[in-house]
Scaffold this motif. Sequence first.
Motif, short mmCIF file in Angstrom:
data_model
loop_
_atom_site.label_atom_id
_atom_site.label_comp_id
_atom_site.label_asym_id
_atom_site.label_seq_id
_atom_site.Cartn_x
_atom_site.Cartn_y
_atom_site.Cartn_z
N ASP A 60 0.82 -1.22 0.00
CA ASP A 60 0.00 0.00 0.00
C ASP A 60 0.85 1.26 0.00
OD1 ASP A 60 -2.12 -1.72 0.17
OD2 ASP A 60 -2.48 -1.40 2.31
N ILE A 61 2.10 1.16 0.45
CA ILE A 61 2.93 2.36 0.59
C ILE A 61 4.23 2.25 -0.21
CG2 ILE A 61 2.00 3.06 2.81
CD1 ILE A 61 4.33 1.65 4.15
N GLY A 62 4.21 1.45 -1.26
CA GLY A 62 5.39 1.34 -2.13
C GLY A 62 6.48 0.49 -1.55
N GLY A 63 6.15 -0.40 -0.62
CA GLY A 63 7.15 -1.24 0.01
C GLY A 63 7.40 -2.56 -0.67
N VAL A 64 6.83 -2.76 -1.86
CA VAL A 64 7.07 -3.99 -2.64
C VAL A 64 7.29 -3.58 -4.09
CG1 VAL A 64 6.14 -6.20 -3.40
CG2 VAL A 64 5.57 -5.33 -1.12
N LYS A 65 8.39 -4.06 -4.68
CA LYS A 65 8.67 -3.73 -6.09
C LYS A 65 9.26 -4.95 -6.79
CE LYS A 65 9.50 1.23 -5.43
NZ LYS A 65 8.33 1.66 -6.21
N ILE A 66 8.88 -5.14 -8.05
CA ILE A 66 9.47 -6.17 -8.92
C ILE A 66 10.41 -5.45 -9.88
CG2 ILE A 66 8.99 -7.93 -10.65
CD1 ILE A 66 6.19 -8.20 -9.40
N ILE A 67 11.67 -5.85 -9.88
CA ILE A 67 12.69 -5.13 -10.66
C ILE A 67 13.57 -6.12 -11.43
CG2 ILE A 67 12.74 -3.22 -9.01
CD1 ILE A 67 15.43 -4.40 -7.99
N PRO A 68 14.26 -5.66 -12.45
CA PRO A 68 15.27 -6.51 -13.10
C PRO A 68 16.38 -6.85 -12.10
CG PRO A 68 14.74 -4.61 -14.46
CD PRO A 68 14.12 -4.37 -13.13
N LYS A 69 16.94 -8.04 -12.23
CA LYS A 69 17.98 -8.47 -11.29
C LYS A 69 19.35 -7.96 -11.74
CE LYS A 69 19.75 -12.60 -10.89
NZ LYS A 69 19.94 -14.05 -10.71
N THR A 70 19.56 -6.67 -11.47
CA THR A 70 20.87 -6.07 -11.74
C THR A 70 21.30 -5.30 -10.51
OG1 THR A 70 20.02 -3.96 -12.58
CG2 THR A 70 20.19 -5.78 -14.17
N ARG A 71 22.60 -5.11 -10.38
CA ARG A 71 23.14 -4.40 -9.23
C ARG A 71 22.60 -2.97 -9.16
NH1 ARG A 71 27.69 -5.26 -6.13
NH2 ARG A 71 28.32 -6.94 -7.53
N SER A 72 22.58 -2.30 -10.30
CA SER A 72 22.13 -0.91 -10.30
C SER A 72 20.65 -0.78 -9.97
CB SER A 72 22.42 -0.26 -11.66
OG SER A 72 21.73 -0.96 -12.70
N ASP A 73 19.82 -1.68 -10.52
CA ASP A 73 18.39 -1.63 -10.22
C ASP A 73 18.12 -1.91 -8.74
OD1 ASP A 73 16.83 -1.07 -12.68
OD2 ASP A 73 17.89 -2.83 -13.45
#
Length: 830
Positions: free
Chosen positions: A81-94
Amino acid sequence: MKLYIQTDKINGLFVNAHAEKRNSLYEYEVYELIRLIGGETPLSYRFLGKDERITDEIFEEIPGDKVVVKIVSPNILHKSDIGGVKIIPKTRSDLLSTVREMMYDVPERYGKVLGATHNGAIDQLRETLKGVLICEYLPIEALAFGNELLVSIRRTREFGMILTAGLGGTDTELYAQRFRPGQAVVSASTKMVDADRFFDLFKKTLSFDKLTGIGRGEKRKVTNEQLKECFAALIKIGNHYSPLNPEAPFVIEELEINPFAFYKYLMVPLDGLCRFSKSDDSSISHSVDPSVKVIQSDKVPTLRPASKKSGEPGNMPTLQPISKRVPQFNNPSTLRPISKIDQLLHPASMAIMGVSVSSRNPGQIILENIISGGFDPQKVFVIHPSIKEMNESKVRQIREKYFKKCQAIADLTLLPQKVDLLILAVRAEKVEAVLDVIIKKDIANSVILIPGGLGEVSGSESKQFAIEKKIAQSHRSSEAGGPIFLGGNCLGVLSHPGKYDTLFVPQDRLPKSKGTHPRRTAIISQSGAYMITRMSKMAFLDPAYALSIGNQMDITAGDLLRHFNTLDEITTIAVYMEGFRDLDGLAFAEAVRDAVKNGKEILFYKAGRTPEGKTATSGHTASLAGDYVVCRSCIREAGAMVAETFTEFEGLVKLSWALHEKTIRGNGLAAISNAGYESVGIADNILGEDFQLRMATFSRETKKSVSHTITTHQLSSLVDIKNPMDVTPMADETVYEEIIDALLKDTNTHAVVAAIIPMTPMIDCFPVKRLAERAARYDKPVIMVIDSGELYDDLARAFQAEGLPVFRSADQAVYILGKYIQGRLRAGTN
């Protein structure tokens, strides 16, 4: 099935968290707990503390080209609800970018939820962040409706540990609101169900249909055995980490997995929370004054805004362990001498305090009702302090005029004997002092506390607390357990077997039948007004017992139901409740189960349906399985017939009163009416939220008999043989008699509804007694409907007097009959 539960290691999780002054587990600790009860966990995950560096090892441990990143905090439970979960590419920078963003953005958003946006408070929230959890991304159809499962156990004040399962995901509360009860989620007491029984409940949900591929084009995602094992494990740890288990070092307040997702027949938790308390902290005690308000559902910081005057930043106090709302009641049933309920209901002697000698006050009305109920006035003592100032002649005069020739005593301490029942009708402010005398001198076996203003009025909580404390102490210190107390805020008790009536309602306002004829019904009501209005509306009911229980400061609804279970002559018990004492809801449900096993019928209405509020610091379960949902589920599962409205409750009481001795072999309904709209209304109401009737198929013999009747009465051109039978306004009383008889003989018919519009000219004088005698020859229910005005009230009363239940509309009759039949079939008392 064999379960693999490692309670010693689960204890270790709680011990470590408690040592860190936490009352909740981090999400990765919840995953470990799931593993320790034999469940599956995310395929790969790694906790990264906020001061840790991102290493190559992290990327090696977690496969795939994407990861899920979640904030970790002891306070934040609803992360998405407050942006505490994200799906991202598995890279160091991301990953580095996402972690930095979360560490700043999440506290600001959470601060808005808590209503605190000043910098000082946000900085303190940021300090509570522990890091992030990095999880393997699974290609699950997470957004598809029904592909996520919520499962939880939760401690409730009234019913103890509750297991809930159903549609999961972020919209789970919406599903629970939009679907009928039992379709989105189901709940049950872990103490009263096993895995097989809970699985049977779960099979009725949409979640089960979706997960097992029942819907068109659906694919099974989980096995029945997996679900049962999951339920069994949660039931086991729910009962272990329960306030009822003195051996458990901790109590689970809430353990929620929302959701379980499904991947290659694996039940994978995608999110979880667990709140707990130390068992000695969670034990409910009267050692805290209820006037002191301590209501915090979690250790959420209380934020003080920055001072506008000085510009100082706000502060965040040290996080405190979980606090329970101070219980309204506590007095363990093991201490209450509940065997004295028999003396309360069947006293050999009694005393009353609070009878006025100058006006007709409640005490005076109670005394009048006691004597008119048949109780021997020579065994009644009236306590009134003014008597000590009077001479013998004046006392005799007072006895004749005000005390109904009962014995007059100036003081409680002058009673010549210990009485079975003492009625206190004094003002609330006098109760505590009188109580001291009653307990110290051991004056009575039971006491009815009539006064209001003892806890139910704002500001009177401390009075209730003080009185409860004295009562509890008397139970602990007295060898015989001291007296039992009913009330306060109690309208009184009617006990025909005890030959007394303490309801302070004049006889001309609430007439009651007299005599010692058999009576099979008891009423337990937390509201005295509700009880007497039902008795007034349903005078035919003539209960053997009617008890207004008020605040349950000592004797509870569970205590009374257990007592009525010992009285074989009581077959129907109608109960109106607004709230149970701590864990007495569970005790009551267990008593319901025992009562139903013994062939009794329990009819139940629960007032106060507002669910527990949704907050940022509690799981979804509290919202979607709030107090009313839990109560309804537990009491219904125990075997009671639960009414949703006052009208349903009255109808169920009416049916139980009339049909308890009838046999219910199935749900096949046959109906007859002389109006087309009623026939349609009957057919339209055979399906409800929690019941289903079917219109019975008539046998060849029935069709032949009905055909003979309509031919004989020249109705062949007007009437078709079908169910419901619409015999038109041209049918007379004989047509009704003959067709009802034919329907009752049909083995496909399990109940008959006979609806009469008595205005038609063909109906002259309905043969009530003859029809009742005909119906009495069969062990099937017959229900009458008279949909007409007050001109026909006498006809309705005549049928009711002959033991045939009467409703004033056909749709209501069929709907309530459906609930009654379903309740009887579920209970198996046929």
